[in-house]
Scaffold this active site. Structure first.
Site, PDB file in Angstrom:
ATOM      1  CG  ASP A   1      -0.850   5.434  11.665  1.00 29.73           C
ATOM      2  OD1 ASP A   1      -0.747   5.801  10.484  1.00 29.73           O
ATOM      3  OD2 ASP A   1      -0.960   4.242  12.009  1.00 29.73           O
TER       4      ASP A   1
ATOM      5  NE  ARG B   1       1.943  14.353   8.255  1.00 36.17           N
ATOM      6  CZ  ARG B   1       1.793  15.622   8.643  1.00 36.17           C
ATOM      7  NH1 ARG B   1       1.285  16.509   7.789  1.00 36.17           N
ATOM      8  NH2 ARG B   1       2.133  16.015   9.853  1.00 36.17           N
ATOM      9  CG  ASN B   2      -0.583  11.055  10.129  1.00 34.70           C
ATOM     10  OD1 ASN B   2      -0.048  10.226   9.390  1.00 34.70           O
ATOM     11  ND2 ASN B   2       0.108  11.967  10.783  1.00 34.70           N
TER      12      ASN B   2
ATOM     13  CB  SER C   1       6.936   2.716   2.865  1.00 39.25           C
ATOM     14  OG  SER C   1       7.402   3.720   2.004  1.00 39.25           O
ATOM     15  N   GLY C   2       5.467   4.110   5.358  1.00 37.87           N
ATOM     16  CA  GLY C   2       5.339   5.247   6.263  1.00 37.87           C
ATOM     17  C   GLY C   2       6.571   5.333   7.136  1.00 37.87           C
TER      18      GLY C   2
ATOM     19  CG  PHE D   1       6.648   2.764  12.321  1.00 35.84           C
ATOM     20  CD1 PHE D   1       5.343   3.125  12.602  1.00 35.84           C
ATOM     21  CD2 PHE D   1       7.665   3.274  13.125  1.00 35.84           C
ATOM     22  CE1 PHE D   1       5.041   3.943  13.688  1.00 35.84           C
ATOM     23  CE2 PHE D   1       7.378   4.090  14.194  1.00 35.84           C
ATOM     24  CZ  PHE D   1       6.061   4.432  14.478  1.00 35.84           C
ATOM     25  N   GLY D   2       8.164   1.903   7.795  1.00 35.00           N
ATOM     26  CA  GLY D   2       8.477   0.934   6.743  1.00 35.00           C
ATOM     27  C   GLY D   2       7.252   0.565   5.925  1.00 35.00           C
TER      28      GLY D   2
ATOM     29  CG  LEU E   1      -1.941  -1.122   1.284  1.00 32.03           C
ATOM     30  CD1 LEU E   1      -2.635  -1.137   2.635  1.00 32.03           C
ATOM     31  CD2 LEU E   1      -2.937  -0.992   0.153  1.00 32.03           C
TER      32      LEU E   1
ATOM     33  CB  VAL F   1       1.726  -0.158   5.135  1.00 28.03           C
ATOM     34  CG1 VAL F   1       0.346  -0.585   5.626  1.00 28.03           C
ATOM     35  CG2 VAL F   1       2.438   0.670   6.207  1.00 28.03           C
TER      36      VAL F   1
ATOM     37  CG  ASP G   1       2.092  13.598  12.846  1.00 25.97           C
ATOM     38  OD1 ASP G   1       2.989  12.915  12.305  1.00 25.97           O
ATOM     39  OD2 ASP G   1       1.646  14.649  12.341  1.00 25.97           O
TER      40      ASP G   1
HETATM   41  C1  LIG Z   1      -5.669   2.247  -0.896  1.00 20.85           C
HETATM   42  N1  LIG Z   1      -5.851   2.102   0.525  1.00 20.85           N
HETATM   43  C2  LIG Z   1      -4.827   2.310   1.407  1.00 20.85           C
HETATM   44  O1  LIG Z   1      -3.735   2.649   1.062  1.00 20.85           O
HETATM   45  N2  LIG Z   1      -5.158   2.126   2.730  1.00 20.85           N
HETATM   46  C3  LIG Z   1      -4.319   2.192   3.833  1.00 20.85           C
HETATM   47  C4  LIG Z   1      -3.015   2.680   3.822  1.00 20.85           C
HETATM   48  C5  LIG Z   1      -2.273   2.696   5.036  1.00 20.85           C
HETATM   49  C6  LIG Z   1      -0.857   3.179   5.037  1.00 20.85           C
HETATM   50  C7  LIG Z   1      -0.022   2.779   3.981  1.00 20.85           C
HETATM   51  C8  LIG Z   1       1.301   3.180   3.960  1.00 20.85           C
HETATM   52  C9  LIG Z   1       1.846   3.967   4.961  1.00 20.85           C
HETATM   53  C10 LIG Z   1       1.020   4.385   6.010  1.00 20.85           C
HETATM   54  N3  LIG Z   1       1.554   5.238   7.044  1.00 20.85           N
HETATM   55  C11 LIG Z   1       1.582   6.589   6.835  1.00 20.85           C
HETATM   56  N4  LIG Z   1       1.966   7.441   7.778  1.00 20.85           N
HETATM   57  C12 LIG Z   1       2.339   6.977   9.030  1.00 20.85           C
HETATM   58  C13 LIG Z   1       2.706   7.911  10.015  1.00 20.85           C
HETATM   59  C14 LIG Z   1       3.058   7.474  11.293  1.00 20.85           C
HETATM   60  C15 LIG Z   1       3.410   8.494  12.363  1.00 20.85           C
HETATM   61  C16 LIG Z   1       3.954   7.838  13.616  1.00 20.85           C
HETATM   62  C17 LIG Z   1       4.461   9.462  11.809  1.00 20.85           C
HETATM   63  C18 LIG Z   1       2.145   9.276  12.732  1.00 20.85           C
HETATM   64  C19 LIG Z   1       3.067   6.094  11.568  1.00 20.85           C
HETATM   65  C20 LIG Z   1       2.702   5.165  10.589  1.00 20.85           C
HETATM   66  C21 LIG Z   1       2.333   5.614   9.315  1.00 20.85           C
HETATM   67  C22 LIG Z   1       1.923   4.699   8.254  1.00 20.85           C
HETATM   68  O2  LIG Z   1       1.898   3.468   8.422  1.00 20.85           O
HETATM   69  C23 LIG Z   1      -0.333   4.007   6.059  1.00 20.85           C
HETATM   70  C24 LIG Z   1      -1.183   4.510   7.193  1.00 20.85           C
HETATM   71  C25 LIG Z   1      -2.849   2.221   6.210  1.00 20.85           C
HETATM   72  N5  LIG Z   1      -4.141   1.756   6.194  1.00 20.85           N
HETATM   73  C26 LIG Z   1      -4.735   1.332   7.468  1.00 20.85           C
HETATM   74  C27 LIG Z   1      -4.891   1.719   5.055  1.00 20.85           C
HETATM   75  O3  LIG Z   1      -6.077   1.271   5.060  1.00 20.85           O
END
Ligand SMILES: CNC(=O)Nc1cc(-c2cccc(-n3cnc4cc(C(C)(C)C)ccc4c3=O)c2C)cn(C)c1=O
Length: 285
Positions: free
Chosen positions: A165, A151-152, A34-35, A37-38, A32, A40, A147
């Protein structure tokens, strides 16, 4: 302690580690993105439940602290919060398994649908109200996001918007993100007390929520445009706030302005914001 003198956990959930997910029950699908933590990935849990699986890159997160906190986070349940289903913590990298949102981040959704969303104040205000409901739930549980930004937040079917998050910022090891001088610190969503003393509270989340409302009503513009972080810090400390987005009703902009009160005490709670936005929405639409 030896097992005999270890107290029996009060509820069955604690003894069966119900926040622990068996990786054998997960089927990993497409990436999907990367954020912090790497990578996703989209995943299926128990064959049918859609999930997003964060695969924690080594060294990006204080894992043991997070695994402890995960027990609390799985209990935070609200229709406008992206649900944490559990963690796979018996192997490395650990996985964080959450609810899946099919339309991805709110920021990208706003930018992609600017033409259809543009004039639709009703829909934009409804998005603001949904985020506010999720944040009012966190506020009620004394839980700070740290945060909050478009974007979140994530978008599901039928324009459902959920906050994602929440609280994870506490476990980021990258000090470019955690220190207010760092290149990744969300300066443009931070109030004076966070810029000066990193003093986070539900009232600093309310400031960020005001900026999120501005993001929604500009369909995903960057706050303060191309201003450098140092210029934004200077403006915020001098009380200069974001201008009213063109398409935004002045009553809605008034709500944003209250979120940007210099002192935290003067900012409304999410509880109060929820009621105010409901009244504004009825009045305007
Ligand atoms: C097409 N549908 C989708 O892509 N659905 C989704 C995409 C993501 C997704 C994909 C890649 C990266 C991230 N991402 C982005 N920012 C982040 C920021 C933080 C902090 C700590 C900086 C706040 C932590 C984790 C992340 C993180 O995992 C997310 C949320 C997560 N979920 C639940 C979905 O349904």
């Amino acid at each position: 302690a030896s097992p005999c003198d270890r107290p029996v956990p009060a509820t069955a959930g604690l003894s069966h580690d119900k926040w622990e997910i068996d990786p054998a029950e997960l089927m990993l699908l497409e990436e999907l993105g990367s954020g912090q933590f790497g990578v996703v990935r989209h995943g299926k849990w128990k064959g049918s439940i859609d999930t997003a699986v964060k695969m924690m890159k080594e060294g990006t997160m204080s894992e043991d602290d997070f695994i402890e906190e995960a027990k609390v986070m799985t209990k935070l349940q609200h229709q406008n919060l992206v649900q944490l289903y559990g963690v796979c913590s018996k192997h490395r990298p650990i996985y964080i398994v959450t609810e899946y949102m099919r339309h991805g981040s709110l920021l990208n959704y706003l930018r992609r649908h600017e033409n259809s969303l543009g004039g639709n104040n009703g829909l934009l205000l409804d998005m603001c109200i949904q985020v506010c409901k999720g944040m009012a739930y966190l506020e009620r549980h004394n839980y700070i996001h740290r945060d909050l930004a478009a974007r979140n937040c994530l978008v599901g079917s039928e324009n459902v918007v959920k906050v994602a998050d929440f609280g994870l910022a506490r476990y980021v090891l990258d000090d470019q993100y955690t220190s207010s001088g760092g290149t990744k610190f969300p300066i443009k969503w931070a109030p004076p007390e966070v810029l000066n003393y990193t003093r986070f509270s539900s009232k600093s989340d309310v400031w960020a929520y005001g900026v999120l409302m501005w993001e929604i009503f500009t369909c995903g513009k960057m706050p303060y445009g191309r201003l450098k972080n140092t210029e934004v810090v200077d403006r915020v400390q001098r009380g200069i706030i974001l201008e009213k987005p063109k398409m935004c009703f002045k009553e809605v902009y008034e709500v944003m302005r209250k979120c940007w009160s210099h002192s935290p005490e003067d900012r409304p709670s999410f509880r109060l914001l929820k009621d105010q936005l409901a009244v504004t929405s009825q009045g305007l639409l």
